[in-house]
Enzyme design. Sequence first.
Site, PDB file in Angstrom:
ATOM      1  N   VAL A  54       0.862  -1.185   0.000  1.00  0.00           N
ATOM      2  CA  VAL A  54       0.000   0.000   0.000  1.00  0.00           C
ATOM      3  C   VAL A  54       0.895   1.230   0.000  1.00  0.00           C
ATOM      4  O   VAL A  54       1.627   1.474   0.967  1.00  0.00           O
ATOM      5  CB  VAL A  54      -0.932   0.037   1.226  1.00  0.00           C
ATOM      6  CG1 VAL A  54      -1.853   1.255   1.161  1.00  0.00           C
ATOM      7  CG2 VAL A  54      -1.760  -1.252   1.322  1.00  0.00           C
ATOM      8  N   GLY A  71       1.368   5.344   0.139  1.00  0.00           N
ATOM      9  CA  GLY A  71       0.590   6.344   0.876  1.00  0.00           C
ATOM     10  C   GLY A  71       0.004   5.729   2.137  1.00  0.00           C
ATOM     11  O   GLY A  71      -0.978   6.229   2.686  1.00  0.00           O
ATOM     12  N   ILE A 129      -6.550   7.474   3.892  1.00  0.00           N
ATOM     13  CA  ILE A 129      -7.125   6.311   3.196  1.00  0.00           C
ATOM     14  C   ILE A 129      -6.114   5.158   3.137  1.00  0.00           C
ATOM     15  O   ILE A 129      -6.458   4.001   3.404  1.00  0.00           O
ATOM     16  CB  ILE A 129      -7.585   6.731   1.778  1.00  0.00           C
ATOM     17  CG1 ILE A 129      -8.785   7.688   1.886  1.00  0.00           C
ATOM     18  CG2 ILE A 129      -7.931   5.505   0.932  1.00  0.00           C
ATOM     19  CD1 ILE A 129      -9.185   8.361   0.577  1.00  0.00           C
ATOM     20  N   VAL A 146       7.092   7.818  -4.603  1.00  0.00           N
ATOM     21  CA  VAL A 146       6.519   7.179  -5.800  1.00  0.00           C
ATOM     22  C   VAL A 146       6.787   7.966  -7.079  1.00  0.00           C
ATOM     23  O   VAL A 146       6.646   7.423  -8.174  1.00  0.00           O
ATOM     24  CB  VAL A 146       4.989   6.935  -5.658  1.00  0.00           C
ATOM     25  CG1 VAL A 146       4.691   5.948  -4.543  1.00  0.00           C
ATOM     26  CG2 VAL A 146       4.226   8.233  -5.496  1.00  0.00           C
ATOM     27  N   TYR A 155      -4.908  18.564  -9.989  1.00  0.00           N
ATOM     28  CA  TYR A 155      -5.345  17.341  -9.296  1.00  0.00           C
ATOM     29  C   TYR A 155      -6.376  16.575 -10.131  1.00  0.00           C
ATOM     30  O   TYR A 155      -6.278  15.354 -10.298  1.00  0.00           O
ATOM     31  CB  TYR A 155      -5.932  17.749  -7.942  1.00  0.00           C
ATOM     32  CG  TYR A 155      -6.363  16.603  -7.069  1.00  0.00           C
ATOM     33  CD1 TYR A 155      -5.435  15.880  -6.327  1.00  0.00           C
ATOM     34  CD2 TYR A 155      -7.707  16.250  -6.954  1.00  0.00           C
ATOM     35  CE1 TYR A 155      -5.845  14.831  -5.507  1.00  0.00           C
ATOM     36  CE2 TYR A 155      -8.119  15.216  -6.139  1.00  0.00           C
ATOM     37  CZ  TYR A 155      -7.181  14.513  -5.413  1.00  0.00           C
ATOM     38  OH  TYR A 155      -7.582  13.467  -4.596  1.00  0.00           O
ATOM     39  N   LYS A 190      -6.032  12.786 -11.678  1.00  0.00           N
ATOM     40  CA  LYS A 190      -6.931  11.699 -11.290  1.00  0.00           C
ATOM     41  C   LYS A 190      -7.703  11.136 -12.498  1.00  0.00           C
ATOM     42  O   LYS A 190      -7.986   9.934 -12.549  1.00  0.00           O
ATOM     43  CB  LYS A 190      -7.900  12.169 -10.206  1.00  0.00           C
ATOM     44  CG  LYS A 190      -7.204  12.467  -8.871  1.00  0.00           C
ATOM     45  CD  LYS A 190      -6.479  11.241  -8.340  1.00  0.00           C
ATOM     46  CE  LYS A 190      -5.921  11.427  -6.947  1.00  0.00           C
ATOM     47  NZ  LYS A 190      -5.228  10.244  -6.431  1.00  0.00           N
ATOM     48  N   ILE A 224     -13.619  12.579   1.724  1.00  0.00           N
ATOM     49  CA  ILE A 224     -13.348  11.663   2.826  1.00  0.00           C
ATOM     50  C   ILE A 224     -12.558  12.432   3.891  1.00  0.00           C
ATOM     51  O   ILE A 224     -11.643  13.205   3.544  1.00  0.00           O
ATOM     52  CB  ILE A 224     -12.492  10.463   2.321  1.00  0.00           C
ATOM     53  CG1 ILE A 224     -13.090   9.840   1.030  1.00  0.00           C
ATOM     54  CG2 ILE A 224     -12.311   9.418   3.404  1.00  0.00           C
ATOM     55  CD1 ILE A 224     -14.456   9.220   1.143  1.00  0.00           C
TER      56      ILE A 224
HETATM   57  P1  NAD Z   1      -3.337  11.905   3.084  1.00  0.00           P
HETATM   58  O1  NAD Z   1      -2.615  13.190   2.853  1.00  0.00           O
HETATM   59  O2  NAD Z   1      -3.927  11.625   4.414  1.00  0.00           O
HETATM   60  O3  NAD Z   1      -2.380  10.679   2.707  1.00  0.00           O
HETATM   61  C1  NAD Z   1      -1.550  10.681   1.581  1.00  0.00           C
HETATM   62  C2  NAD Z   1      -0.291   9.913   1.903  1.00  0.00           C
HETATM   63  O4  NAD Z   1       0.514   9.878   0.719  1.00  0.00           O
HETATM   64  C3  NAD Z   1       0.560  10.567   3.013  1.00  0.00           C
HETATM   65  O5  NAD Z   1       0.914   9.608   3.978  1.00  0.00           O
HETATM   66  C4  NAD Z   1       1.772  11.076   2.269  1.00  0.00           C
HETATM   67  O6  NAD Z   1       2.965  11.089   3.054  1.00  0.00           O
HETATM   68  C5  NAD Z   1       1.865  10.082   1.112  1.00  0.00           C
HETATM   69  N1  NAD Z   1       2.631  10.617  -0.002  1.00  0.00           N
HETATM   70  C6  NAD Z   1       2.579  11.867  -0.532  1.00  0.00           C
HETATM   71  N2  NAD Z   1       3.488  12.001  -1.507  1.00  0.00           N
HETATM   72  C7  NAD Z   1       4.118  10.808  -1.618  1.00  0.00           C
HETATM   73  C8  NAD Z   1       5.157  10.327  -2.454  1.00  0.00           C
HETATM   74  N3  NAD Z   1       5.751  11.104  -3.375  1.00  0.00           N
HETATM   75  N4  NAD Z   1       5.559   9.039  -2.313  1.00  0.00           N
HETATM   76  C9  NAD Z   1       4.982   8.242  -1.358  1.00  0.00           C
HETATM   77  N5  NAD Z   1       4.024   8.655  -0.519  1.00  0.00           N
HETATM   78  C10 NAD Z   1       3.581   9.925  -0.655  1.00  0.00           C
HETATM   79  O7  NAD Z   1      -4.457  11.857   1.946  1.00  0.00           O
HETATM   80  P2  NAD Z   1      -5.714  10.903   1.720  1.00  0.00           P
HETATM   81  O8  NAD Z   1      -6.897  11.756   1.738  1.00  0.00           O
HETATM   82  O9  NAD Z   1      -5.639   9.692   2.562  1.00  0.00           O
HETATM   83  O10 NAD Z   1      -5.467  10.510   0.203  1.00  0.00           O
HETATM   84  C11 NAD Z   1      -5.113   9.193  -0.218  1.00  0.00           C
HETATM   85  C12 NAD Z   1      -5.439   9.068  -1.690  1.00  0.00           C
HETATM   86  O11 NAD Z   1      -6.842   9.233  -1.866  1.00  0.00           O
HETATM   87  C13 NAD Z   1      -4.776  10.144  -2.556  1.00  0.00           C
HETATM   88  O12 NAD Z   1      -4.401   9.573  -3.790  1.00  0.00           O
HETATM   89  C14 NAD Z   1      -5.879  11.152  -2.750  1.00  0.00           C
HETATM   90  O13 NAD Z   1      -5.696  11.900  -3.921  1.00  0.00           O
HETATM   91  C15 NAD Z   1      -7.075  10.232  -2.835  1.00  0.00           C
HETATM   92  N6  NAD Z   1      -8.355  10.872  -2.583  1.00  0.00           N
HETATM   93  C16 NAD Z   1      -8.639  11.432  -1.375  1.00  0.00           C
HETATM   94  C17 NAD Z   1      -9.877  12.010  -1.185  1.00  0.00           C
HETATM   95  C18 NAD Z   1     -10.285  12.633   0.130  1.00  0.00           C
HETATM   96  O14 NAD Z   1     -11.370  13.228   0.185  1.00  0.00           O
HETATM   97  N7  NAD Z   1      -9.497  12.519   1.183  1.00  0.00           N
HETATM   98  C19 NAD Z   1     -10.815  12.035  -2.220  1.00  0.00           C
HETATM   99  C20 NAD Z   1     -10.485  11.460  -3.443  1.00  0.00           C
HETATM  100  C21 NAD Z   1      -9.254  10.869  -3.608  1.00  0.00           C
END
Ligand code: NAD
Length: 259
Positions: A14, A16, A21, A72, A166, A170, A199
């Site tokens: 996994v 992130g 998430i 990544v 963004y 996506k 979320i």
């Molecule tokens: P978050 O910021 O809580 O978690 C993101 C994680 O990604 C963090 O732990 C961060 O350190 C890590 N990360 C960032 N850049 C990185 C890199 N270059 N290499 C490795 N790790 C890296 O965000 P989240 O809300 O949990 O988002 C998780 C995924 O879900 C993302 O792809 C986000 O775009 C997507 N998403 C989130 C939402 C929302 O409402 N929260 C909605 C749609 C999509």
Amino acid sequence: MAAPYRLISRLALVTGGGSGIGRAVCQRLAIEGASVVVADVSEESANETLRSLATGAGGAGGQRHVALRVDVSLKESVEGLVTGIQCEYFRPPCVCVSAAGITADDFLLRMEERHFDRVTQVNLKGTFLVIQAISRSLVASGAPKGSIITVGSIVGKVGNVGQGNYTASKAGVEGLTRTTAKELSKFGIRCNCVLPGFISTPMTDKVPHKVIDKITSMVPQGRMGEPAEVADVCAFLASDDSRYITGASIEVTGGLFIG
Ligand code: NAD
């Protein structure tokens, strides 16, 4: 919901995994019996997730989780991650959830090129690098099956003010998911995308309260989602319960933007 232990003896990666998430996905996959590689650019938060993971459902082979650092957006870093996993487990992960992502919001007329580049580098190119590296190692190992899950966003479909970078990244993730599904089905590898709505995570904590209130009022279910609600769908896609599903995008939005 009681976990059905669908992932006993599976190895899952996994990205992130240190927050939001990704962290919820790590926890859910571990509860289902998988050994989990928590990968994140923040070593500290990856280790924090690692400490929260269940270990009692691994079956005969047991369950062993690790936390590894990865950026990544860098090919060498992703290759280093795959090598690190190989050294730890002597096999590639047959489940991979690409959840690493960032935002750098601004209106289109003002957006700096570097913010467009950085967001697409992490969200889109990062997803490509992870998918490619994991698929290569799965194919090379002769593994009979794999399930790759990408994380898009509902705003990749409908657009969102202030998120040109963004939403483009996506939308790209969804296209990449479908192509991956078409190319890799012959190797037993499935690839599906989850499209979360809004979320509650550290990413959305940055959004001003009045914007959150406005969004929430548009959600038919009347609230933001929880990371665990996205993780539940990822666990389904990781498991054989979704064995005839590939190239799909599944919205996890409480009904936001339907129809
Ligand atoms: P978050 O910021 O809580 O978690 C993101 C994680 O990604 C963090 O732990 C961060 O350190 C890590 N990360 C960032 N850049 C990185 C890199 N270059 N290499 C490795 N790790 C890296 O965000 P989240 O809300 O949990 O988002 C998780 C995924 O879900 C993302 O792809 C986000 O775009 C997507 N998403 C989130 C939402 C929302 O409402 N929260 C909605 C749609 C999509």
